[in-house]
Write a protein that holds these residues in place. Sequence first.
Motif, short mmCIF file in Angstrom:
data_model
loop_
_atom_site.label_atom_id
_atom_site.label_comp_id
_atom_site.label_asym_id
_atom_site.label_seq_id
_atom_site.Cartn_x
_atom_site.Cartn_y
_atom_site.Cartn_z
N HIS A 41 0.83 -1.20 0.00
CA HIS A 41 0.00 0.00 0.00
C HIS A 41 0.87 1.26 0.00
CE1 HIS A 41 -3.54 2.39 0.55
NE2 HIS A 41 -3.06 2.91 1.66
N ASP A 54 -5.45 -5.18 0.80
CA ASP A 54 -6.91 -5.32 0.76
C ASP A 54 -7.41 -6.46 1.64
OD1 ASP A 54 -7.21 -3.15 -0.96
OD2 ASP A 54 -6.99 -4.41 -2.75
N PHE A 57 -9.42 -5.45 4.68
CA PHE A 57 -10.86 -5.24 4.54
C PHE A 57 -11.62 -6.46 5.07
CE2 PHE A 57 -14.78 -5.78 2.07
CZ PHE A 57 -15.41 -4.58 2.36
N GLY A 90 -16.63 0.73 8.58
CA GLY A 90 -15.98 0.10 7.44
C GLY A 90 -16.42 0.69 6.11
N PHE A 91 -17.71 0.98 6.01
CA PHE A 91 -18.24 1.59 4.79
C PHE A 91 -17.66 3.00 4.61
CE2 PHE A 91 -21.56 4.08 2.58
CZ PHE A 91 -21.49 3.44 1.36
N TYR A 93 -14.86 4.07 5.88
CA TYR A 93 -13.44 3.88 5.58
C TYR A 93 -13.25 3.63 4.09
CZ TYR A 93 -8.63 2.41 6.00
OH TYR A 93 -7.27 2.33 5.87
N PHE A 94 -14.06 2.76 3.53
CA PHE A 94 -13.99 2.48 2.09
C PHE A 94 -14.23 3.75 1.28
CE2 PHE A 94 -16.33 1.35 -1.82
CZ PHE A 94 -15.31 0.70 -2.48
N HIS A 97 -11.12 6.36 2.35
CA HIS A 97 -9.76 5.93 2.05
C HIS A 97 -9.60 5.45 0.60
CE1 HIS A 97 -6.32 3.11 2.04
NE2 HIS A 97 -5.75 4.09 2.73
N ASP A 98 -10.42 4.50 0.21
CA ASP A 98 -10.23 3.89 -1.11
C ASP A 98 -10.78 4.74 -2.25
OD1 ASP A 98 -8.85 1.59 -0.32
OD2 ASP A 98 -10.71 0.69 0.39
N ILE A 99 -11.92 5.38 -2.03
CA ILE A 99 -12.53 6.15 -3.13
C ILE A 99 -12.04 7.60 -3.11
CG2 ILE A 99 -14.69 7.04 -4.07
CD1 ILE A 99 -16.00 4.43 -3.26
N ARG A 104 -9.47 4.95 -6.11
CA ARG A 104 -9.55 3.64 -6.76
C ARG A 104 -10.76 3.59 -7.69
NH1 ARG A 104 -7.79 -0.96 -2.48
NH2 ARG A 104 -7.56 -2.21 -4.37
#
Length: 157
Positions: A41, A54, A57, A90-91, A93-94, A97-99, A104
């Motif tokens: 990462h 990943d 996750f 978690g949602f 965070y996604f 962080h990821d979007i 991503r």
Amino acid sequence: MTGIVLNGAVTLASFISMEVVAWSAHKYLMHGWLWTLHRDHHRKEDAGFFERNDFFFLIFALPGILCIFLGVLHHYNWLFWVGIGITLYGFCYFLVHDIFIHQRFKLFRRTDNRYFRSIRRAHKMHHKHLDKEDGECFGMLWVPFKYFRHEKKEQNA
């Protein structure tokens, strides 16, 4: 009515507590003995969409799933609402962080909100450290005030 307020409070407390859990896990596990999963990462090791990182996750989804499952088995007791708080974190965070941060998926690219710019800057400072030592800014939603001050100064310049 009391049940709704209590369930909401348990969910909110679980959500907020997850920031402490995420910060601690990031600092002491991901930048510790689980660095082998997290390293890619910080240093892109291949051009694929997925990273070994990943797997976290899945690792962090398990307590939420377990709490929801056990809570349902026990007539939607407090464990269910803890699981909902963990899952909501978690949602978020996604999304953050990821979007938003790592793009991503190409969404939320032109956000001009000082809080979100501060999150992005703090995460950029975290990623300037390519090794597991000497890191900073391990959280996701809680951002040190120095990044808010920096963004305010940038905005006023």
